[in-house]
Design a protein around this motif. Structure first.
Motif, short mmCIF file in Angstrom:
data_model
loop_
_atom_site.label_atom_id
_atom_site.label_comp_id
_atom_site.label_asym_id
_atom_site.label_seq_id
_atom_site.Cartn_x
_atom_site.Cartn_y
_atom_site.Cartn_z
N VAL B 114 -0.78 5.65 -6.38
CA VAL B 114 -0.50 6.51 -5.25
C VAL B 114 -1.17 7.84 -5.54
CG1 VAL B 114 1.64 7.42 -6.25
CG2 VAL B 114 1.38 7.40 -3.76
N TYR B 121 -8.47 9.03 -4.76
CA TYR B 121 -8.69 7.59 -4.61
C TYR B 121 -10.05 7.28 -5.24
CZ TYR B 121 -8.42 3.24 -1.68
OH TYR B 121 -8.32 1.97 -1.17
N PRO B 129 -9.91 5.74 1.34
CA PRO B 129 -8.57 5.16 1.40
C PRO B 129 -8.15 4.74 2.82
CG PRO B 129 -8.45 7.52 1.07
CD PRO B 129 -9.89 7.16 0.95
N TYR B 133 -2.39 4.80 2.99
CA TYR B 133 -2.41 5.41 1.65
C TYR B 133 -2.26 6.93 1.77
CZ TYR B 133 -4.09 6.39 -3.12
OH TYR B 133 -4.21 6.82 -4.43
N TYR B 138 4.05 6.59 2.50
CA TYR B 138 3.65 5.92 1.27
C TYR B 138 3.66 6.89 0.09
CZ TYR B 138 1.05 3.23 -2.16
OH TYR B 138 0.68 2.59 -3.32
N ILE B 202 -4.86 -1.59 -5.50
CA ILE B 202 -3.98 -0.42 -5.39
C ILE B 202 -2.62 -0.78 -5.98
CG2 ILE B 202 -2.96 1.27 -3.79
CD1 ILE B 202 -5.17 0.61 -1.80
#
Lengths: 124, 215
Positions: B114, B121, B129, B133, B138, B202
């Motif tokens: 995360v 990312y 992303p 995300y 999230y 991920i």
């Protein structure tokens, strides 16, 4: 990708199909500006991430929708702020140039390239 | 300037002129044109960047990295030791790939990635992303209740499997090396890569089992 987008089914999370990377051309331009300015040393990526995080925090704090769909609007705010903070331009110039582009679109006939005129706005 | 500005109406279309882009698009155009004039950015470089991220970089890159690690134990060791270099061996490098860390799923540990603060990312291996995300839901829930998030996504882990959450930053970006699915011993690397989804790298999904085989 032909694989299912598993996270799209998560309740409370925004859906995200395998659509285009950028929903509108301006998002791509804003994305590229930040990456290129960082690559050329106008600011570090850490400075960028800090600014973006601050803008996202503010959006959350004021209750703005933060489902990811307005991500590039926040991105643009962070980009403008960092450019102003670094003295790459100033607010008056930026606002003036925005108005100049709007005027240019309004006066340019269909099918002709949209261009600024001399004196539309100073670039310094 | 000689033309009449009319800022009083909201219409974005004048019959005499062209459709006026949205206020947001005009702001971007204004900033870009000023930066180009000052020589701070090069329009050709901007176009190249956009083309790269729209069409050349995506999770397929990461899937090839994972498949190589599954197929080649020596590569996997290099990947876990120095991810950026090992990933660069396959030709994937660039912005947001400078300080990569690969975290390996095992029968007893599941990893989840995360970025709680913004949207860090690993671009060179996953592209940009996905929308979820970047969402607050999230970013906040992945840390507070990773098992709940995983369960909602259909990822059920045995109780003795621990979940580790990795918070990406502007300095370190994580990529999950998923467990290789069973019954894949005979698959070539390219076929292995087909089993690896973006979400599995991920950590919010598991690699799919090969079609036509029992899981």
């Amino acid at each position: 990708m032909s694989l299912p987008d598993r996270a799209a089914g998560l309740p409370g999370l925004p859906k995200d199909g395998n659509g285009p990377v950028f929903a509108e051309p301006w998002q791509a331009q804003a994305f590229a500006l930040a990456v290129e300015l960082s690559r050329r040393g106008a600011f570090t990526w850490t400075e960028w991430a800090d600014m973006l995080a601050a803008v996202l925090r503010e959006a959350t704090a004021r209750g703005a929708p933060d489902d990811g769909s307005r991500y590039y609007e926040h991105w643009l705010v962070a980009l403008e702020r960092l450019c102003l903070a670094k003295g790459l331009t100033d607010l008056g110039t930026l606002d003036g140039r925005t108005d100049a582009w709007e005027a240019a679109y309004r006066r340019t006939p269909h099918g002709k390239p949209v261009e600024l005129q001399a004196g539309d706005s100073a670039s310094t | 300037m000689g033309d009449n500005h009319d800022h009083d109406h909201d219409h974005v279309h004048d019959h005499d002129g062209q459709d006026v882009p949205s206020a947001t698009a005009l702001r971007v155009k204004a900033l870009e044109s000023l930066l180009v004039e000052k020589g701070l950015v090069d329009p050709a470089a901007l176009d190249a960047l956009i083309d790269t991220y729209e069409s050349k970089i995506g999770p397929r890159n990461g899937a090839r990295v994972v498949a190589r690690a599954w197929a080649d134990p020596a590569y996997k060791q290099r990947l876990l030791k120095d991810a950026s270099s090992a990933i660069a061996e396959l030709g994937y490098s660039g912005a947001q790939g400078e300080h990569m860390v690969v975290v390996e799923n095992t029968p007893s540990v599941h990893n989840l990635v995360v970025c709680t603060l913004c949207s860090c990312y690993p671009w060179p291996v996953l592209g940009l992303p996905p929308v979820w995300y970047k969402s607050y839901a999230y970013r906040s829930r992945a840390v507070i209740d990773p098992r709940g998030v995983l369960a909602e996504l259909g990822v059920s882990l045995a109780e003795d499997v621990s979940v580790r959450v990795w918070d990406s930053t502007s300095e370190i970006r994580y990529l999950v090396l998923p467990l290789r699915p069973p019954n894949t011993d005979n698959l070539e690397e390219e076929a292995l890569a087909d089993l690896v989804s973006r979400d599995s790298m991920i950590g919010v999904a598991l690699p799919v089992a090969p079609e036509g085989r029992a899981r």
